[in-house]
Motif scaffolding. Sequence first.
Motif, short mmCIF file in Angstrom:
data_model
loop_
_atom_site.label_atom_id
_atom_site.label_comp_id
_atom_site.label_asym_id
_atom_site.label_seq_id
_atom_site.Cartn_x
_atom_site.Cartn_y
_atom_site.Cartn_z
N GLU A 343 0.81 -1.21 0.00
CA GLU A 343 0.00 0.00 0.00
C GLU A 343 0.84 1.27 0.00
N ASN A 344 2.04 1.21 0.60
CA ASN A 344 2.81 2.46 0.72
C ASN A 344 4.12 2.47 -0.07
N VAL A 345 4.45 1.38 -0.76
CA VAL A 345 5.77 1.30 -1.39
C VAL A 345 5.97 2.36 -2.48
N THR A 346 4.92 2.66 -3.26
CA THR A 346 5.10 3.69 -4.29
C THR A 346 5.27 5.06 -3.67
N ASP A 347 4.56 5.35 -2.58
CA ASP A 347 4.74 6.63 -1.89
C ASP A 347 6.18 6.76 -1.38
N ILE A 348 6.71 5.66 -0.85
CA ILE A 348 8.08 5.70 -0.32
C ILE A 348 9.08 5.93 -1.45
N LEU A 349 8.98 5.12 -2.52
CA LEU A 349 9.98 5.16 -3.59
C LEU A 349 9.89 6.42 -4.44
N LEU A 350 8.70 6.99 -4.53
CA LEU A 350 8.50 8.10 -5.46
C LEU A 350 8.30 9.46 -4.78
N SER A 351 8.24 9.46 -3.43
CA SER A 351 8.01 10.75 -2.76
C SER A 351 8.72 10.84 -1.41
N GLU A 352 8.39 9.95 -0.48
CA GLU A 352 8.87 10.09 0.89
C GLU A 352 10.38 10.01 1.01
N ILE A 353 11.02 9.23 0.16
CA ILE A 353 12.47 9.06 0.25
C ILE A 353 13.20 10.39 0.07
N TYR A 354 12.65 11.30 -0.73
CA TYR A 354 13.35 12.55 -1.01
C TYR A 354 13.33 13.50 0.17
N ALA A 355 12.29 13.41 1.01
CA ALA A 355 12.25 14.23 2.21
C ALA A 355 13.06 13.59 3.33
N ALA A 356 13.02 12.23 3.40
CA ALA A 356 13.71 11.53 4.49
C ALA A 356 15.21 11.40 4.24
N VAL A 357 15.60 11.33 2.97
CA VAL A 357 17.01 11.10 2.63
C VAL A 357 17.42 12.14 1.57
N PRO A 358 17.93 13.29 1.97
CA PRO A 358 18.24 14.36 1.01
C PRO A 358 19.40 14.04 0.07
#
Length: 587
Positions: A343-358
């Motif tokens: 349910e959340n893998v696309t949000d992580i790979l395509l959005s959240e990673i950029y805020a969490a890991v600059p």
Amino acid sequence: MSDGRLPVRRRWIGWTVGVLLSLLLIAIGWVCIRGIGAVNDLQQVAKGASQLKSSIAAGDLEGAKPLAKSIAHNAESARNLTSDPVWHAFGALPWIGPNFSAVSEIAEIADDVSADALTPLLDVAAGFDLASLGFAGGAIDLAPFAEIAGPLGTADTALSTAQLQARRIDADATLPPLADAIRTTRSSVTEAATVVGSLHGAAVLLPPMLGGEGPRNYVLAMQNNAELRSSGGIIGSIALLHAEGGRITLQSQASTRDFPPLDAALPLSDSTIALFEDRPGRYLQNITSIPDFSEAGAAIAARWEGRFGGTVDGVIAVDAVVAKHLMAATGDLTFGPFTATSENVTDILLSEIYAAVPDPAVQDEIFAQAAGALFGAALSGGDPRALIGALATSAEEGRIRIWSVHEDEEAVLAGSALGGTIPTDSVDATSVGVLMNDTTGGKMDFYTRASISTSVGSCQGTPTTQVRVTWTNTAPADAATSLPPYVTADGFYGVPAGTVRTLIAVYGPEGATPSHIDRDGAEEGVQTAMIGDRSAVQHEVSLAPGESTTITVEFQGTGAGERLTDVRHTPLIHTPDTTREPLRCAS
């Protein structure tokens, strides 16, 4: 003096009208009785199909055989009841005619699928372990595939024909209950055709491609849909797979940082250069802008061989949404600081990673970990049937593209959804396409949405196909400051932070030419190109947060007009709404 008898001419007219009314009443009674019987038969087919699906899923093949026999009997009966001349005559009548024709066509589809697809599939099920699909100890047993290729081919042909026939039925011209039944039939046939087509392709291609005739090497390119390219997204990470004797291993992984721009571009087709200049030939990240994957795959292989040497047998490109489909079968995964679910893998790979890991370098490491974890889980865990279903769904959505250097294999791939080639039109059906390519330089396409409509008919007496694309930026109003600079590109490429800049190309039917082009009702400059025998027009669109725009292109001439129109489009994170609308001529 009259004897009370009508003149001969009047008696003849009266007899004729009486006979005709009698025949009409008999015909109405005939089709009503046969119609009731046909509908009952089709209801039994639908009920039996549901039970059959459950039996096969449970592995109860003995229970499936009598169900299949019953389905075949009812389907044949429904076809016989709706194929006589009287029934076809009613099908030619205005208003009510489409309802009779639709029932007849559904019965024909049911009978053909039962006779030509169901029986071969049950033969396959009887001789092949559906519980494992050949998986054993991390390898795939290739021997059974040769035995099932023939029956699957027969079923694939029958279902493909049925799918085309079901799509031709105009559900909107029938009464609501029948329209719902048509749409249900269409959906079921499409689902079956997709799965069986994928299995047939696998049965033909897997033995040689998985090293049954000698070792193979494949480049796996993972596309990031948050920065769109024609075939899905920018290449975010890349790896080398080795296949031998049915066993697949991950040999090495690389980052796009390992592929600096080339001083001299790789050779490109005229259409690619017309749309994108030589950038796909110089930058690895832009190769997937190439509309036809048979060209893009060869270019990706050339870049890998040029950087690392060796010989590449093929290229497989997948996008991030494939991970979502696969994880529904494999379960949760952990990579970097994230625990991902389907349910959340696309949000992580395509959005959240950029805020969490600059740091982009660390992002690349996490993307590599995610790819490795998913690859390992797919080969070692999960229900094989669920995995096949996930891959079939991904293929249907255009999220998996495969190119092979071996000509015989590439010929099979090019004729399937997996080939990613520009389709070929037929007498009955044509294709139009919409390609999206980001030029923002960030990852803003996580916030884009699209809808696509097609309309066919005649404008000023000329066959016309109209394609309308609506493109929207749903980013928050404060995107310029609330989103990470890596996502917005922070104006680095001349695009204001928060704005999305996109190249949107629309191509039409083979042989047709653009007769009208507008954006939001106004004409503007566009790029033009030929993709094979198809005319393409490309707009450059810039949208601030919350803005939307609509592009309309009308194609006229050979290939346009009243034919079944299939829409091909760049795979987006959120699949576009695709509709067919009444034609309102813009020109």
